[in-house]
Design an enzyme around this catalytic site. Structure first.
Site, short mmCIF file in Angstrom:
data_model
loop_
_atom_site.label_atom_id
_atom_site.label_comp_id
_atom_site.label_asym_id
_atom_site.label_seq_id
_atom_site.Cartn_x
_atom_site.Cartn_y
_atom_site.Cartn_z
CD GLU A 333 -2.47 -1.26 2.74
OE1 GLU A 333 -3.56 -1.85 2.82
OE2 GLU A 333 -1.91 -0.75 3.73
NE ARG A 336 6.18 9.35 3.42
CZ ARG A 336 5.81 10.14 4.42
NH1 ARG A 336 6.04 11.42 4.38
NH2 ARG A 336 5.23 9.62 5.49
NE ARG A 389 4.82 14.69 5.91
CZ ARG A 389 6.13 14.53 5.98
NH1 ARG A 389 6.93 15.40 5.39
NH2 ARG A 389 6.65 13.50 6.61
CB CYS A 420 -1.16 34.55 13.94
SG CYS A 420 -1.70 35.90 12.93
CD GLU A 421 0.38 28.53 15.62
OE1 GLU A 421 1.34 27.97 16.19
OE2 GLU A 421 -0.80 28.27 15.84
#
Ligand code: LLP
Length: 493
Positions: A333, A336, A389, A420-421
């Site tokens: 399966e 990625r 990620r 805003c981080e």
């Protein structure tokens, strides 16, 4: 390491992580990180399938996920061919289920089907995409550690080829629902083989402490000596609503070495043989999951599919011989490894700022030797909403100046988003040309998997669209959100 790269490394910033070298050519595309049809044109602009990124920006705006359909299809075929060749003499070939959780839309389901792959889904929503794309249910698998009754009914309505059951409770639920419908659910049992895979190495230790799967460790049920896995095999074969196809495992993600996959295969084959011996239950299928790694940065070293397939085939062949059993039909399966490198995210550069940082006390400037070094922050028009990620997994990425080439020297840069981080980082450390300026386009490769899929509307940013390029022409396969989309669930009451 060549003398040249050793030399360039010495010129690098003391703020850079150990793994990051100054590239010999800042304009070059490292082939393993890009779609096969990504290149620079004569004007120095990044192109995919010959289409320049400025053209894509003009037509679709930024941020934008730019996916090479040709590359997706080629990688899907390459995986399928590699595994089918390696396992041909063992079990007649391998069924490759593309893991839709990595990136899914109806166009991709059709590509998957056209390239002869099947589809792995993980929710009712993913099943809805599969149904809309019209893939036959027989080619679809359903996963999930907490499937709702509705999802189970949907799977049965679609006549799914396999429902991968994750627990004893779910086994009974799936069986009972199917029995009430006068049907038999086709079931695989997800087992946890105790192989805990990390990115570069695997640790052969029982990985019991997580939510997925049926434990293979003894005494994990109320019945003395029985593992949950064994109890599930016995219960599944006795249940009138269940057609038990076989066993499944998935040891992790972004794994480079084949050893962990091979070890898991060996453990499941031994268990399968034990079930055959003890209960005379012959299980015709074995699914070894996904998890094959890709290159996000120049130091990542994914193995070619053929190499992994050969290593896994060698273990399946020898283990079956040792156990005196016929090999079950094998399936895998990958997600990625098929979609990850097909895509880059295109951003426009906005604000730039350079800070000076002490290499030993990085954040607070509390320098013990008063020597500080520049780190440039390059803000782009997306961020953690289109690529979560780095925030979620500390994932490293790379980036290039995409709208042009530059002869300027390298500057250690941090590509950040507009949220805003302060943790809103897209590429933590990368050397970019010193003359990168507002209005330039940057491209971050390797964003095909788990970026669009994990995207959000944080700060009410509209999620970007996905453009697919095939044979020199581009089309939107998922349109970007509009302000209207952002507001249309707000009830206004
Ligand atoms: N099969 C099963 C049962 C899975 O749980 C997964 C991924 C796959 C296949 C596909 O794995 P792949 O070949 O794509 O590695 N969001 C994380 C990855 C989560 C993986 C979840 N399961 C990330 O961005 O790294």
């Amino acid at each position: 390491m060549s003398p040249q790269s050793e030399d360039s490394r010495r010129q690098g910033s003391p703020l850079a992580p150990d793994w990051l070298s100054v590239p010999a050519d800042l304009n070059a595309l490292e082939p393993k990180m890009w779609a096969q049809d990504a290149a620079r044109n004569d004007a120095g602009e990044l192109t995919v399938g010959g289409i320049p990124v400025s053209e894509l920006q003009r037509q679709y705006g930024t941020p934008l996920y730019v996916m090479s359909e040709n590359d997706f299809r080629a990688r899907a075929r390459a995986f399928s061919d590699a595994f089918n060749n390696a396992f041909a003499d063992i079990c007649g070939g391998v069924d490759v289920y593309y893991a839709g959780k990595s990136f899914l839309c109806t166009a991709v389901v059709r590509w998957v089907e056209e390239e002869g792959l099947r589809l792995d889904t993980a929710s009712g929503g993913e099943l809805a995409v599969a149904a809309k794309a019209g893939i036959p249910g027989a080619d679809v698998a359903l996963h999930g550690n907490n499937k709702s009754d509705l999802e189970i009914h949907r799977a049965l309505d679609m006549k799914l080829g396999r429902i991968v059951v994750d627990s004893l409770g779910e086994l009974v639920r799936v069986g009972d629902i199917a029995e009430r419908r006068g049907e038999k659910a086709k079931v695989m049992l997800r087992l946890t083989p105790g192989v805990h895979a990390h990115t570069h190495e695997f640790i052969a230790t029982a990985h019991e402490d997580q939510k997925f799967g049926l434990s293979m460790a003894a005494d994990t049920t109320e019945h003395a000596g029985l593992s949950a896995a064994e109890e599930a095999v016995a219960a599944a074969s006795a249940h009138p609503g269940i057609d038990l196809l076989g066993l499944h495992c998935h040891i992790g993600s972004q794994i480079f070495e084949p050893d962990g996959f091979a070890l898991a295969a060996q453990k499941l084959l031994r268990f399968l043989a034990a079930m055959q011996e003890k209960y005379s239950i012959v299980l015709p299928e074995l699914d070894l999951g996904g998890g094959y790694g890709i290159a996000y940065t120049p130091v990542d070293t994914p193995r070619p599919a053929a190499e992994i397939a050969e290593a896994m085939a060698a273990v399946v062949r020898s283990t079956c011989a040792e156990l005196g059993i016929d090999s079950p039909r094998i399936s895998i399966e990958p997600g990625r490894a098929i979609v990850g490198s097909t895509t880059f995210t295109l951003y426009e550069v906005g604000t730039l700022k350079t800070v000076r940082v002490d290499a030993t006390a990085s954040n607070n400037g509390d320098a013990d030797n008063n020597v500080t070094h520049p780190r440039r922050y390059v803000s782009v028009d997306g961020g953690m909403s289109d690529n979560a990620r780095p925030v979620l997994y500390d994932a490293d990425y790379s980036a290039i100046l995409a709208s042009r080439t530059s002869d300027a020297g390298p500057q250690l840069s941090r590509v950040v988003g507009k949220h805003c981080e302060s943790g809103d980082i897209v590429v933590r450390d990368v050397y970019l040309p010193e003359d990168v300026a507002a209005g330039d386009l940057l491209a971050v490769p390797g964003t095909g998997a788990y970026c669009w899929a994990l995207s959000s509307n944080y700060n009410y940013l509209a999620r970007p669209g996905v453009v697919a390029v095939r044979d020199g022409s581009a089309r939107l396969i998922v349109r970007g959100e509009t302000e209207e989309d952002l507001l249309n669930r707000d009830m206004g009451v």
